[in-house]
Design a protein around this motif. Structure first.
Motif, PDB file in Angstrom:
ATOM      1  N   VAL A  20      -6.442  -0.958   3.569  1.00 53.60           N
ATOM      2  CA  VAL A  20      -7.325  -0.403   2.537  1.00 53.60           C
ATOM      3  C   VAL A  20      -6.728  -0.626   1.158  1.00 53.60           C
ATOM      4  CG1 VAL A  20      -8.359   1.711   1.629  1.00 53.60           C
ATOM      5  CG2 VAL A  20      -8.364   1.293   4.083  1.00 53.60           C
ATOM      6  N   LEU A  24      -8.653  -2.634  -1.704  1.00 60.25           N
ATOM      7  CA  LEU A  24      -8.974  -1.951  -2.963  1.00 60.25           C
ATOM      8  C   LEU A  24      -8.340  -2.663  -4.152  1.00 60.25           C
ATOM      9  CD1 LEU A  24     -10.366   0.409  -4.338  1.00 60.25           C
ATOM     10  CD2 LEU A  24      -8.348   1.824  -3.864  1.00 60.25           C
ATOM     11  N   ALA A  46     -10.903   4.676  -2.751  1.00 67.40           N
ATOM     12  CA  ALA A  46     -11.149   4.412  -1.335  1.00 67.40           C
ATOM     13  C   ALA A  46     -10.405   5.444  -0.495  1.00 67.40           C
ATOM     14  CB  ALA A  46     -10.704   3.008  -0.957  1.00 67.40           C
ATOM     15  N   HIS A 107     -16.738   5.718   2.018  1.00 66.01           N
ATOM     16  CA  HIS A 107     -15.297   5.517   2.054  1.00 66.01           C
ATOM     17  C   HIS A 107     -14.791   4.824   0.795  1.00 66.01           C
ATOM     18  CE1 HIS A 107     -14.971   5.877   6.737  1.00 66.01           C
ATOM     19  NE2 HIS A 107     -15.505   6.945   6.168  1.00 66.01           N
ATOM     20  N   CYS A 108     -15.699   4.198   0.050  1.00 69.89           N
ATOM     21  CA  CYS A 108     -15.330   3.580  -1.226  1.00 69.89           C
ATOM     22  C   CYS A 108     -16.364   3.950  -2.272  1.00 69.89           C
ATOM     23  CB  CYS A 108     -15.242   2.067  -1.087  1.00 69.89           C
ATOM     24  SG  CYS A 108     -14.765   1.219  -2.625  1.00 69.89           S
ATOM     25  N   VAL A 183     -14.789  -1.113   1.234  1.00 72.89           N
ATOM     26  CA  VAL A 183     -14.631  -1.623  -0.132  1.00 72.89           C
ATOM     27  C   VAL A 183     -15.611  -2.763  -0.374  1.00 72.89           C
ATOM     28  CG1 VAL A 183     -13.057  -2.792  -1.713  1.00 72.89           C
ATOM     29  CG2 VAL A 183     -12.216  -0.908  -0.298  1.00 72.89           C
TER      30      VAL A 183
END
Length: 255
Positions: A20, A24, A46, A107-108, A183
């Motif tokens: 992640v 990101l 994120a 989640h983002c 993302v």
């Protein structure tokens, strides 16, 4: 020239968190490359998988200075959880924490201040169905009125209500926001929203009457997109290519 502290968290966090972080950081670099940055302002956050922790950029770094290791890990209150020399912009994380707290699928969260998104968001007509790009947003779009710098905790309630279950948010006088389960999804939604705003302003600048996309096409665009992407999302389909582009631009983001 002032040197940034060099951090290396690879193999010091879980593989899931590291991935992640890489995604990101790549997103920050791509946003900068596309000219969507705003000096050290605006943010992309994120979620760290299987936790209630979130990653966001260090306050004071330009987007082309963001790396996987210098992203800052915080909780929903903005408390820093890392051993890091960096701080975050509390006003910037107000918006992100509000979204993360109510949208388990988000989640983002990507929030930008591009000229074109501010302009279209601030038109009384808002975003119009003038291009294929705009169809994707109009099927899942909200508006949140400007309340000044995001330092008032009470604004979180109104922001949550205005976003609702939408994946795109236009903020009059302020900018735009997109969310996604990855993302890549949030990035591609912002890409489409940005292009839709650019095209609308270009059409409106001609002073001529425009041909609008029919409502039934707007209503059916999401189903058509599922066919194009074979059941995956646009972000899942395009993100590997975007990640390769980020490596070509400058592989230091993945450090």
């Amino acid at each position: 020239m002032l040197e940034l502290p060099q951090l290396n968290l690879k193999n010091k966090v879980s593989p899931e968190e590291w991935q992640v972080r890489v995604d990101l950081a790549a997103c920050y670099r791509l946003v900068e490359d596309l000219g969507w940055g705003d000096l050290i302002y605006t943010h992309i956050s994120a979620k760290v998988p299987e936790t209630d922790h979130y990653l966001v950029n260090a306050f004071g770094l330009t987007f082309d200075e963001v790396t996987a290791s210098n992203l800052v890990k915080v909780d929903l209150e903005g408390n820093i959880l890392d051993d890091t020399p960096f701080n975050i912009n509390p006003a910037g994380f107000t918006i992100h924490s509000a979204v993360h707290s109510v949208r388990s699928d988000a989640h983002c969260v990507l929030h930008l201040h591009t000229k074109e998104s501010i302009a279209v968001a601030s038109l009384k007509c808002g975003l119009l169905p003038l291009s294929q790009y705009s169809c994707f947003q109009l099927a899942s779009l909200g508006y949140h009125q400007y309340e000044g710098l995001a330092v008032n905790q009470d604004e979180k309630v109104r922001l949550k209500e205005d976003l609702g279950n939408n994946n795109h948010l236009l903020l009059p006088n302020h900018g735009a926001l997109t969310v996604g389960p990855t993302v890549g999804d949030a990035f591609m939604r912002m890409y489409d929203l940005q292009r839709a705003c650019e095209i609308q302003l270009l059409i409106q600048s001609t002073g001529q009457d425009a041909i609008e996309v029919a409502p039934e096409i707007v209503d059916g665009i999401s189903k058509q997109a599922n066919v194009v992407h074979s059941g995956t999302t646009g972000g899942q389909k395009s993100w590997p290519a975007m990640l390769r582009k980020a490596y070509r631009l400058d592989p230091s983001f993945a450090q």
